[in-house]
Design an enzyme around this catalytic site. Structure first.
Site, PDB file in Angstrom:
ATOM      1  N   GLU B  65     -62.403  14.225 -16.518  1.00  0.00           N
ATOM      2  CA  GLU B  65     -63.299  14.639 -17.835  1.00  0.00           C
ATOM      3  C   GLU B  65     -63.637  13.611 -18.705  1.00  0.00           C
ATOM      4  OE1 GLU B  65     -60.341  15.614 -16.327  1.00  0.00           O
ATOM      5  OE2 GLU B  65     -60.412  18.047 -16.085  1.00  0.00           O
ATOM      6  N   HIS B 134     -52.822  26.044 -19.308  1.00  0.00           N
ATOM      7  CA  HIS B 134     -54.261  26.617 -19.198  1.00  0.00           C
ATOM      8  C   HIS B 134     -54.577  27.658 -20.318  1.00  0.00           C
ATOM      9  CE1 HIS B 134     -54.296  25.111 -15.129  1.00  0.00           C
ATOM     10  NE2 HIS B 134     -55.429  25.062 -15.097  1.00  0.00           N
TER      11      HIS B 134
END
Lengths: 331, 334
Positions: B65, B134
């Protein structure tokens, strides 16, 4: 590696560039002690051959991404001593309008994208600049400078991987000065052969003596040529040493004075000077002329910075957003 | 509300249309992120785009990322117009350095020499039993940072229209897409275009209480408002749409009329966006208020996996109804 032949004009130019960086930073240290320069100040003294050598292989269209120890890169890239010193002083005549200071030198005209004070933080940025060049079909190189300390960061590995995977035109220049702040490389890295790390990502590498400006130049030219030819990224390690502390706040308790003294015998400026003299490419008069010229330039830069003005406080919130968007973005 | 012809479309498809339009209109635009290409996007937003636009412009990235977000920032500096997809806001924490230390600072640090026209999209929020790593709503954190613009489309029209507006913005824009909204279906005007990303909008008019919300909580707030309306309590429901900069004018204007406020935020209460809005109301609209400000936020826990606990952790319509009732001068009739 064989030493490339020296030529008078070019040799003297390399010497002048290194002396400019040295004298500029000596002036910085002086004005830091005098309180004219504040914040963190990381001097590049001892490492001048890397910036000057690498820049010889680049064109004005190429991009530079540097670190917080970037005065040398900035001067070698062509940012004037005046705006650079004014930046040190925090004056609005500085190349970043005084907003960044020593660690955040930016200059659009020379495609100098900082001045990044996050170790390893510039690597993804360089990958992106190169990606943009690849996508838009431009044959340019992005040179990314970083130290051995950055090699321990995840972003180093992510960036090596992505640049190699996508064959991006990045010249990774690792300035291995053996110390990540105050921690010697063997105490920080399980693998101290840095090119070996880059090779695991499938990219070509080279190591250059970072105290020999012509060796750096030679290695950088050939590396940049390979990158420019579209062969993907290249990892160039320059083995160097900083003669000063990590920053002006550093008492330097982690390394032997003897070690520093030993490296100083390989001072890149003294080495080139001796080589030029021995080859009959520099005489005492020419050397004096260079020193005088540089002394004058730095003195003028200090005067320029000193006479510079403070940005009005009313400008404080400018350029957080681009002017068109600024009005709506005060929140 | 649309007067002309409309068509049925999901939030997911509206988002995809927005990306397709951007890729078609501007050759500098490309999409990059984890699984956006061959897989078709973790939430199937980019499904089919690889076949249409090719791997140069629909770029699968490794799971890294920090570097692919940083590369998006660098590419924006280099003249491209990247749309970077981060699978969820939870993973964006790995890229926080690039977002906060680089994207948000370069313009200011460089004395205005460089803008960073990057758009970063990511999913946010709970509701699909994905557990704590998440399901968090961290957009309020990023809204803390000057130099960023934070938007969260709650409606089909905003999903379709915000991306293009964001791409016209010379500064970094983060778009948060609530993962429970992707299947939302609605009517999109045939002539739908770019939408304003500067202003909040009133999604339901009412004179008794102002409910301030955004994202998926809009629908729970509207459901609560419908329940309350049956009891004769009319809520005005404001969809913030943009979390930074906050459009306080729309809020102040409503509060001057209703004099009562409930803030509904899926983020946590402590140090969150609801705290910011409440503080601004206290600073600037204190004398317009007839009751203390109410807040309905997620419980102060990492979002749990079991359905009943997840439901208990995030604001539900019933809790909003209770909070609004508590603001009223007298107990509403039962």
């Amino acid at each position: 590696m064989s030493t490339p032949p020296l030529e008078r004009t070019h040799g003297q130019r390399l010497l002048r560039e290194m002396i400019r960086i040295r004298r500029f930073e000596e002036a910085c240290a002086e004005h830091y002690s005098a309180g004219h320069i504040r914040g963190f100040l990381h001097l590049y003294i001892g490492e001048e051959a890397v910036a000057v050598g690498v820049m010889q292989g680049l064109t004005p269209a190429d991009a530079i991404v540097a670190t917080y120890r970037e005065h040398g890169h900035a001067l070698a890239r062509g940012i004037g001593a005046d705006p650079l010193m004014a930046e040190m002083f925090g004056k609005q005549e500085g190349c970043s309008r005084g907003r960044g200071g020593s660690m955040h030198v930016f200059d659009a005209a020379t495609r100098f994208y900082g001045g990044n004070a996050i170790v390893g933080g510039g690597l993804p940025l360089a990958v992106g600049l190169a990606l943009s060049d690849q996508l838009l079909g431009r044959r340019r190189v992005t040179a990314c400078f970083f130290g051995d300390g950055a090699v321990a960061e995840g972003e180093f590995h992510e960036s090596m991987n992505l640049a190699a995977l996508w064959k991006l035109p990045v010249l990774f220049v690792c300035e291995n000065n053996l110390y990540a702040m105050g921690t010697r490389i063997e105490r920080a890295l399980s693998q101290t052969d840095l090119p070996a790390k880059a090779r695991t990502y499938g990219m070509p590498t080279a190591s250059a003596d970072g105290m020999d400006v012509t060796a750096v130049e030679d290695a950088a030219r050939s590396a940049a040529e390979q990158v420019r030819a579209g062969n993907g990224p290249f990892f160039l390690e320059c083995r160097t040493y900083r003669f000063r502390a990590h920053s002006m706040f550093d008492a330097e308790l982690y390394r032997d004075k003897a070690e520093v003294e030993e490296w100083k015998t390989r001072d890149p400026i003294a080495l080139l000077k001796a080589r030029l003299e021995q080859a009959g490419l520099l005489d005492a008069r020419e050397l004096t002329a260079i020193e005088d010229e540089v002394r004058g330039e730095i003195a003028r830069a200090v005067a320029f910075a000193d006479a510079g003005t403070w940005e009005p406080v009313e400008h404080l919130t400018q350029d957080v957003y681009t002017p068109a968007a600024q009005e709506a973005n005060r929140g | 509300m649309a007067n002309g012809p409309t068509r049925r479309i999901t939030y997911r498809d509206a988002m995809r249309e927005a990306i397709r339009e951007a890729l078609t209109r501007d050759p500098r635009v490309f999409l990059m992120g984890e699984d956006v290409g061959r897989y078709g996007g973790a939430y199937a937003v980019s499904k089919g785009l690889l076949a249409e636009f090719g791997p140069e412009r629909i770029r699968d990235t490794p799971l890294s990322e920090s570097t692919f977000v940083g590369a998006g920032i660098g590419a924006a500096l280099g003249g491209s117009r990247p749309i970077v997809e981060v699978m969820t806001v939870n993973f964006s924490l790995l890229a926080l350095d690039q977002i906060v230390n680089t994207a948000a600072t370069i313009r200011h640090m460089s004395g205005g020499q460089f803008s960073v026209p990057v758009v970063i999209r990511m999913a946010t929020g709970a509701g699909r039993q994905l557990a704590a790593q998440h399901a968090h709503s961290l957009e309020g954190w990023l809204a803390h940072v000057p130099g960023l613009r934070i938007v969260e489309p709650a409606t089909i029209e905003d999903a379709r229209g915000m991306l293009w507006t964001a791409l016209q913005d010379p500064d970094p824009v983060l778009i948060f897409e609530h993962q429970t909204l992707y299947n939302l279906e609605g009517d999109l005007p045939a002539d739908a275009g770019p939408v304003d990303i500067d202003r909040a909008v009133v999604r339901r008019h009412g004179g008794d209480v102002t409910v301030i919300t955004y994202g998926a909580m809009l629908y729970k707030s509207l459901a609560a408002a419908a329940t309350l309306a049956a009891d004769g309590v009319e809520c005005e429901v404001i969809d913030l749409r943009t979390l930074r900069p906050l459009d306080m004018n729309t809020i102040f204007e409503s509060v001057r009329r209703t004099r009562r406020v409930a803030i509904v935020d899926e983020g946590w209460r402590s140090g969150g966006l609801s705290a910011e809005i409440a503080a601004r109301l206290a600073e600037s609209a204190f004398y317009d208020l007839d009751a203390p400000i109410a807040r309905v936020c997620s419980a102060e826990v990492p979002i749990p996996y079991p359905k009943h606990l997840e439901d208990a952790a995030v604001p539900q319509a019933a809790a909003i109804v209770d909070a609004v009732r508590a603001l009223l001068p007298a107990p509403a009739p039962r």
